[in-house]
Every structure is written in C-alpha cells, then in structure tokens.
Design a protein around this motif. Structure first.
Motif, PDB file in Angstrom:
ATOM      1  N   SER A 130      40.200  -6.329  25.904  1.00  0.00           N
ATOM      2  CA  SER A 130      39.794  -6.293  27.302  1.00  0.00           C
ATOM      3  C   SER A 130      38.289  -6.529  27.426  1.00  0.00           C
ATOM      4  CB  SER A 130      40.168  -4.950  27.929  1.00  0.00           C
ATOM      5  OG  SER A 130      39.314  -3.934  27.440  1.00  0.00           O
ATOM      6  N   GLU A 131      37.887  -6.935  28.595  1.00  0.00           N
ATOM      7  CA  GLU A 131      36.459  -7.155  28.857  1.00  0.00           C
ATOM      8  C   GLU A 131      35.677  -5.844  28.746  1.00  0.00           C
ATOM      9  OE1 GLU A 131      33.777  -8.890  32.478  1.00  0.00           O
ATOM     10  OE2 GLU A 131      35.704  -9.860  32.082  1.00  0.00           O
ATOM     11  N   THR A 132      36.287  -4.737  29.146  1.00  0.00           N
ATOM     12  CA  THR A 132      35.646  -3.425  29.051  1.00  0.00           C
ATOM     13  C   THR A 132      35.420  -3.044  27.590  1.00  0.00           C
ATOM     14  OG1 THR A 132      36.754  -2.777  31.088  1.00  0.00           O
ATOM     15  CG2 THR A 132      35.819  -1.009  29.754  1.00  0.00           C
ATOM     16  N   ALA A 133      36.421  -3.299  26.731  1.00  0.00           N
ATOM     17  CA  ALA A 133      36.277  -2.987  25.306  1.00  0.00           C
ATOM     18  C   ALA A 133      35.193  -3.853  24.681  1.00  0.00           C
ATOM     19  CB  ALA A 133      37.608  -3.186  24.580  1.00  0.00           C
ATOM     20  N   ALA A 134      35.162  -5.140  25.020  1.00  0.00           N
ATOM     21  CA  ALA A 134      34.136  -6.046  24.495  1.00  0.00           C
ATOM     22  C   ALA A 134      32.746  -5.597  24.943  1.00  0.00           C
ATOM     23  CB  ALA A 134      34.407  -7.482  24.945  1.00  0.00           C
ATOM     24  N   GLU A 135      32.645  -5.161  26.179  1.00  0.00           N
ATOM     25  CA  GLU A 135      31.363  -4.667  26.706  1.00  0.00           C
ATOM     26  C   GLU A 135      30.927  -3.417  25.947  1.00  0.00           C
ATOM     27  OE1 GLU A 135      27.953  -4.632  28.977  1.00  0.00           O
ATOM     28  OE2 GLU A 135      29.496  -6.189  28.968  1.00  0.00           O
ATOM     29  N   SER A 136      31.852  -2.524  25.674  1.00  0.00           N
ATOM     30  CA  SER A 136      31.548  -1.306  24.932  1.00  0.00           C
ATOM     31  C   SER A 136      31.084  -1.630  23.509  1.00  0.00           C
ATOM     32  CB  SER A 136      32.789  -0.403  24.893  1.00  0.00           C
ATOM     33  OG  SER A 136      32.537   0.731  24.110  1.00  0.00           O
ATOM     34  N   ILE A 137      31.777  -2.537  22.837  1.00  0.00           N
ATOM     35  CA  ILE A 137      31.383  -2.930  21.482  1.00  0.00           C
ATOM     36  C   ILE A 137      29.990  -3.540  21.487  1.00  0.00           C
ATOM     37  CG2 ILE A 137      31.867  -4.540  19.585  1.00  0.00           C
ATOM     38  CD1 ILE A 137      34.865  -4.123  20.218  1.00  0.00           C
ATOM     39  N   SER A 138      29.719  -4.393  22.469  1.00  0.00           N
ATOM     40  CA  SER A 138      28.397  -5.036  22.522  1.00  0.00           C
ATOM     41  C   SER A 138      27.293  -4.012  22.755  1.00  0.00           C
ATOM     42  CB  SER A 138      28.363  -6.139  23.581  1.00  0.00           C
ATOM     43  OG  SER A 138      28.404  -5.593  24.885  1.00  0.00           O
ATOM     44  N   MET A 139      27.564  -2.995  23.557  1.00  0.00           N
ATOM     45  CA  MET A 139      26.561  -1.958  23.798  1.00  0.00           C
ATOM     46  C   MET A 139      26.336  -1.123  22.527  1.00  0.00           C
ATOM     47  SD  MET A 139      25.384  -2.533  26.722  1.00  0.00           S
ATOM     48  CE  MET A 139      24.396  -1.096  26.976  1.00  0.00           C
ATOM     49  N   HIS A 140      27.396  -0.820  21.802  1.00  0.00           N
ATOM     50  CA  HIS A 140      27.257  -0.081  20.542  1.00  0.00           C
ATOM     51  C   HIS A 140      26.488  -0.911  19.505  1.00  0.00           C
ATOM     52  CE1 HIS A 140      29.503   3.485  21.499  1.00  0.00           C
ATOM     53  NE2 HIS A 140      30.544   2.777  21.908  1.00  0.00           N
ATOM     54  N   PHE A 141      26.723  -2.207  19.503  1.00  0.00           N
ATOM     55  CA  PHE A 141      26.010  -3.094  18.584  1.00  0.00           C
ATOM     56  C   PHE A 141      24.515  -3.062  18.874  1.00  0.00           C
ATOM     57  CE2 PHE A 141      24.342  -7.385  17.624  1.00  0.00           C
ATOM     58  CZ  PHE A 141      24.495  -7.362  16.244  1.00  0.00           C
ATOM     59  N   ILE A 142      24.147  -3.165  20.135  1.00  0.00           N
ATOM     60  CA  ILE A 142      22.731  -3.116  20.523  1.00  0.00           C
ATOM     61  C   ILE A 142      22.133  -1.764  20.142  1.00  0.00           C
ATOM     62  CG2 ILE A 142      21.148  -3.086  22.513  1.00  0.00           C
ATOM     63  CD1 ILE A 142      23.048  -5.258  23.734  1.00  0.00           C
ATOM     64  N   GLU A 143      22.880  -0.692  20.375  1.00  0.00           N
ATOM     65  CA  GLU A 143      22.411   0.638  20.000  1.00  0.00           C
ATOM     66  C   GLU A 143      22.170   0.715  18.490  1.00  0.00           C
ATOM     67  OE1 GLU A 143      24.041   5.240  20.041  1.00  0.00           O
ATOM     68  OE2 GLU A 143      24.966   3.766  21.369  1.00  0.00           O
ATOM     69  N   THR A 144      23.049   0.112  17.706  1.00  0.00           N
ATOM     70  CA  THR A 144      22.885   0.090  16.248  1.00  0.00           C
ATOM     71  C   THR A 144      21.603  -0.622  15.864  1.00  0.00           C
ATOM     72  OG1 THR A 144      25.275   0.167  15.903  1.00  0.00           O
ATOM     73  CG2 THR A 144      23.942  -0.677  14.074  1.00  0.00           C
ATOM     74  N   LEU A 145      21.353  -1.767  16.478  1.00  0.00           N
ATOM     75  CA  LEU A 145      20.121  -2.508  16.184  1.00  0.00           C
ATOM     76  C   LEU A 145      18.885  -1.681  16.513  1.00  0.00           C
ATOM     77  CD1 LEU A 145      21.053  -6.065  17.507  1.00  0.00           C
ATOM     78  CD2 LEU A 145      21.023  -5.268  15.138  1.00  0.00           C
ATOM     79  N   VAL A 146      18.903  -1.003  17.640  1.00  0.00           N
ATOM     80  CA  VAL A 146      17.771  -0.168  18.043  1.00  0.00           C
ATOM     81  C   VAL A 146      17.579   0.981  17.055  1.00  0.00           C
ATOM     82  CG1 VAL A 146      16.925   1.422  19.828  1.00  0.00           C
ATOM     83  CG2 VAL A 146      17.894  -0.798  20.483  1.00  0.00           C
ATOM     84  N   LEU A 147      18.670   1.618  16.653  1.00  0.00           N
ATOM     85  CA  LEU A 147      18.573   2.726  15.695  1.00  0.00           C
ATOM     86  C   LEU A 147      18.025   2.262  14.350  1.00  0.00           C
ATOM     87  CD1 LEU A 147      21.898   4.631  16.451  1.00  0.00           C
ATOM     88  CD2 LEU A 147      19.569   5.499  16.780  1.00  0.00           C
ATOM     89  N   ILE A 148      18.477   1.112  13.891  1.00  0.00           N
ATOM     90  CA  ILE A 148      17.967   0.581  12.622  1.00  0.00           C
ATOM     91  C   ILE A 148      16.476   0.299  12.743  1.00  0.00           C
ATOM     92  CG2 ILE A 148      18.021  -1.418  11.072  1.00  0.00           C
ATOM     93  CD1 ILE A 148      21.098  -1.469  11.597  1.00  0.00           C
TER      94      ILE A 148
END
Length: 146
Positions: free
Chosen positions: A2-20
């Motif tokens: 779903s578009e909502t799931a894809a949006e959630s994954i993309s936000m988690h990915f960005i959060e991962t980059l920021v944390l790293i």
C-alpha cells in the motif's frame, strides 16, 4: 504494498540515515570540508569521472566543482587526466593519498561502530547484523530495478 506502507518505510529509511549520521559521522573530524569529501567519496564509488558528471551527481555547480577540484588537486587527493576516448574531456580520479584519506575515515567510523556494539546483547548484535545485511541487499535490489 500500500502507499501508506511505502510511505512508512521511506520515513523509517530517512530516520535510519539521520541516526547513522548523528551517531557515527557528525562528530567525525574530516580533514577536508564536507563538499570535498563528498567528491572524494563519489570518485571512490564511481571511479574516474568528468567534473561535470560528479557535479551533477552531487548537485554542485560547475563553478563550485572547479574550485573544489583545484583544492583537491593541490592537496594531492585527486588527479586530472585527459579522457583517452575523448581528448576534449578531462576526468578526475582519486590518488593513493585520496584513497588513504577515505580509508582512514572509514576506519574511525568502523572502530566507533565496534565500540558501540558492546552496548548490545549478543542476540541483538546478531539481529542487527541480519538487519543490516537485509537492508544492504534490498537497497542493491531496488537500485538495479530502475
């Protein structure tokens, strides 16, 4: 998916980059300014490239790229050479000193990461190793799909 799931994954990915970045790179004392380091990392990943191509990848203007490359050349971190296939084109590439600078920085990050692993239980370390492996394989698969 779903578009909502894809949006959630993309936000988690960005959060991962920021944390790293925040936990492993932000306080890293890179011996050259960040824009110069980005050029070095791009050349390491892509090999010899034209100044224009590297600038386009990093969204840096030709004027800025010229200045960056002059500084990196003067520091002995990159070299310029004429493209053998098109003598009008100049390629830039890493020197051994540029490669060493990147390796030194990677080693600092690697050692900090290893020290940080001590805060995790062995089963958490195993889970992290599997998660990183899955992330890397997934990113590679996504990148080759375009």
């Amino acid at each position: 998916m779903s578009e909502t799931a894809a949006e959630s994954i993309s936000m988690h990915f960005i959060e991962t980059l920021v944390l790293i970045h925040r936990n492993f790179y932000r306080h890293l004392a890179v011996p050259v300014p960040f824009n110069q380091f980005a050029v070095l990392m791009t050349l390491r990943a892509d090999g010899a490239e034209s100044l224009t191509a590297v600038g386009a990848l990093l969204n840096i203007s030709k004027q800025q790229m010229t200045s960056i490359c002059e500084k990196l050349t003067a520091s002995g971190l990159i070299q310029r050479e004429t493209d053998r296939r098109d003598r009008r084109r100049v390629l830039i590439s890493l020197t051994s000193a540029g490669e060493r600078l990147i390796e030194d920085q990677n080693e600092i990050v690697r050692q900090k990461f290893i020290r940080s692993l001590k805060h995790l239980r062995p089963e958490e370390q195993d889970a992290l190793a599997n998660a990183i492996d899955l992330l890397n394989r997934s990113i590679e698969k996504m990148a080759t799909a375009d």
